[in-house]
Scaffold this active site. Sequence first.
Site, PDB file in Angstrom:
ATOM      1  N   CYS A  14      21.959  26.237   4.378  1.00 22.86           N
ATOM      2  CA  CYS A  14      21.064  25.124   4.076  1.00 22.86           C
ATOM      3  C   CYS A  14      19.616  25.514   4.358  1.00 22.86           C
ATOM      4  O   CYS A  14      19.330  26.628   4.794  1.00 22.86           O
ATOM      5  CB  CYS A  14      21.435  23.896   4.903  1.00 22.86           C
ATOM      6  SG  CYS A  14      21.134  24.112   6.677  1.00 22.86           S
ATOM      7  N   CYS A  17      18.882  26.720   7.802  1.00 22.09           N
ATOM      8  CA  CYS A  17      19.187  28.139   8.015  1.00 22.09           C
ATOM      9  C   CYS A  17      17.999  28.995   7.599  1.00 22.09           C
ATOM     10  O   CYS A  17      17.620  29.949   8.293  1.00 22.09           O
ATOM     11  CB  CYS A  17      20.414  28.550   7.206  1.00 22.09           C
ATOM     12  SG  CYS A  17      21.916  27.637   7.580  1.00 22.09           S
ATOM     13  N   ASP A 439     -11.605  35.623 -22.684  1.00 20.17           N
ATOM     14  CA  ASP A 439     -12.203  36.848 -23.192  1.00 20.17           C
ATOM     15  C   ASP A 439     -12.097  36.807 -24.716  1.00 20.17           C
ATOM     16  O   ASP A 439     -11.286  36.063 -25.267  1.00 20.17           O
ATOM     17  CB  ASP A 439     -11.453  38.055 -22.619  1.00 20.17           C
ATOM     18  CG  ASP A 439     -11.895  39.363 -23.255  1.00 20.17           C
ATOM     19  OD1 ASP A 439     -13.119  39.593 -23.300  1.00 20.17           O
ATOM     20  OD2 ASP A 439     -11.029  40.128 -23.701  1.00 20.17           O
ATOM     21  N   ASP A 626      -7.246  40.432 -21.461  1.00 22.13           N
ATOM     22  CA  ASP A 626      -6.244  41.421 -21.849  1.00 22.13           C
ATOM     23  C   ASP A 626      -5.649  42.137 -20.650  1.00 22.13           C
ATOM     24  O   ASP A 626      -4.769  42.977 -20.794  1.00 22.13           O
ATOM     25  CB  ASP A 626      -6.816  42.437 -22.842  1.00 22.13           C
ATOM     26  CG  ASP A 626      -7.984  43.228 -22.265  1.00 22.13           C
ATOM     27  OD1 ASP A 626      -8.179  43.201 -21.031  1.00 22.13           O
ATOM     28  OD2 ASP A 626      -8.704  43.873 -23.044  1.00 22.13           O
ATOM     29  N   ASP A 630     -10.647  43.122 -18.186  1.00 22.96           N
ATOM     30  CA  ASP A 630     -10.964  41.837 -17.553  1.00 22.96           C
ATOM     31  C   ASP A 630     -10.361  41.708 -16.159  1.00 22.96           C
ATOM     32  O   ASP A 630     -10.369  40.624 -15.585  1.00 22.96           O
ATOM     33  CB  ASP A 630     -10.446  40.693 -18.432  1.00 22.96           C
ATOM     34  CG  ASP A 630     -11.022  40.746 -19.829  1.00 22.96           C
ATOM     35  OD1 ASP A 630     -12.244  40.841 -19.955  1.00 22.96           O
ATOM     36  OD2 ASP A 630     -10.247  40.707 -20.797  1.00 22.96           O
TER      37      ASP A 630
END
Length: 731
Positions: A14, A17, A439, A626, A630
């Site tokens: 769970c 845990c 861009d 791209d 960039d």
Amino acid sequence: MKKIIELKISGMHCAGCVGSVEGALRKVDGVEEAIVNLTLEKATISGSVDSEDLLLAVKKTGYGAELLKSKELLDLQLKTDEKVETAFSQMKVAWYFTIPTMIWMGIHMISGNTWPSMEGMEFGIFILSAIVCFVPGRATLMSAWKSAIYLSPNMDVLIALGSLAALSTGIINSYIEIHSFAGIAGMIMSFHLTGKYIETKARGRSSEAIQKLINLEAKQATVLNMENSEVQINVRSLIVGQIVIVRAGEIVPTDGIIIEGCATIDESIVTGESVSITKNVGDDVIGGTICADSTIKIEVTKIGSETFLAKVIQMVEHAQTTKVPIQVFADRVVSIFVPVILVLAILTFFIWRFFPNQMKQLAHIFSDILPWINLDLSPMGMAIYAAIAVLVIACPCALGLATPAALMVGTGLGAENGILIRDGAAIQKLNAVNLILFDKTGTLTRGKPKVKKVHQISNIMENDLIRMAASLEIESTHPLANAIVKLAEENELGLDPVTEIKVKSGKGISGKYGSSTLKIGSASFVDYSTELAIEGTPVFLSLNDDCIAIFEIEDAVRSDAADTISSLKSAGYKCVLVTGDKKEIANILSTQLNIDHIHAEVHPDEKANIVSSYQSEGFVVAMVGDGINDAPAIAQADVGIAMGGGTDIAIETGEIVLAKSDLSAVLRATQLANATFNTIKQNLFWAFIYNIVAIPLAFAGLIHPLIAEAAMALSSISVVGNSNRLKSIKF
């Protein structure tokens, strides 16, 4: 030295845990971050730390741990199927013994409590419930015991205490006057195991995206050996440079390049679209795609963890392991939840035991509405009744699952549709974005520029100008440079040697061309100004500092750019163009696409400053580029979105990677992020509300322990179910 260590964790059941394991790992010296994924049963730890210290820390909390040395994912589907089968078996056995108990109790009530005898019935019910608790419920009790002795109590502790406390009344009532709740013990465990089965099955569906990707991988490959004969080998035995034969209908076994043949390739795993693409000699192919027709030969270029599909699987897995910022508060609640509930259950018992009249007055108000309220029980009976209800109604699992469940479905859905999310936190950040920077080249345009015209400013012949320019541009990877090189190839022009190459980022490239100096780039780089009416992007070529030609290059706008920008603006996003092109070209493009704000003639290293300036104005910024030139701006943005293109994808750049050069995927990414984050908020809201409302009702004795257990299981199931609703999103 900082490193990433991955551990396989066993024994978790769970969210409690998960919190215990994470807490233990974070206490180890040198650990900077530790994230545990319940569904993947994996811990990812970063920092300067020894793996042995991490293994020891986990084992001290009572859970199993071992080092994951291989980057290959475990077979999740097999593991999930085993878990579901085990959970179903436990649930089935539990109900085999619980249903007779319920029938027995029902007959006793219908007969007016006269048959069978009270003593015989109570003894029989005690035996049946004990079998349920200690046989199918044994794993729950063992988990509770281990977590308790290691002082890291989990959800199983609450279930174990609730069921054992109820079971114990079947013995205690032989010595003191108290109502036996032994029958409830078996029912509590049966409801718990039923909820666990449904939750396990639902969690498995949440992680099926990774398994789908894994299943796409081919198992065998047909290769040409040294004797030029075909041989079937395991895909994992492939090496770079081998020649692989792929026939119609077969899965491409690994990344490669076509060296013979032409075929239609189904790349839906990359793009999320069903439209196939025709591939020819020289084209790249991706492992996991399907050769729809014909036969091709490919040369292996990537294998194993370096292939596109392997990196996508790793990316999706990483995204599902990371935490969304909104999850931090929920994790803090979960970490203290079980101890608080234990204290509250003890407090409930003592208040009902020593102030029964006052508590009964409160419960009496609702006794006509809630038929299960029995105020005839003794103070001790009511104390046990209310305390058990508090123990089993509390549910940290719903809180712990609220974010991971939605994140797993959302990131998996994204991967199936070509939207690769590297970091789960990007989901929340993209949901807050209100400005998107684009861009130009390769983003709003196709990224495959062509030379439209060569303007001669000298007596040098056009082919010679092209040869000179291409001889220098062959040293550059810029799309505009590629356009000039491609023009030389189309005209079948040989290239000349150029030495002493020097690159000036964002401006141009220069070199020695024989005894002369050759430059190509922007007007300022070659120190030239022109009044020529050039519609495309100009690239200037100079020889010994005299401009001798201008290459006019155009790059077609993407067909989906206008619709995407329009849709984003309608959705409330501010769209901005940032480009290194001259202002006139930027203005033309902005008019075409209806973009209101532009930044032109910007060098790559200046784009990050523009992102920063918008952030300082209070905007939450996404940068779409791209993923190469960039990169600084993408890194600076609140959310970096990298446009990809098959195997050329900038897989290491940006928090979100669009597997196909498809601008409309930006819109789909925002829709996915918004839907996923809204689901996370819904899950957290209902998990908190459930506990806030249910726990006080149980404290007041208004909830039957069986209803409490059923509601607890339902809360976890509803969170996972709500998360799986994301799969119905229509992009």
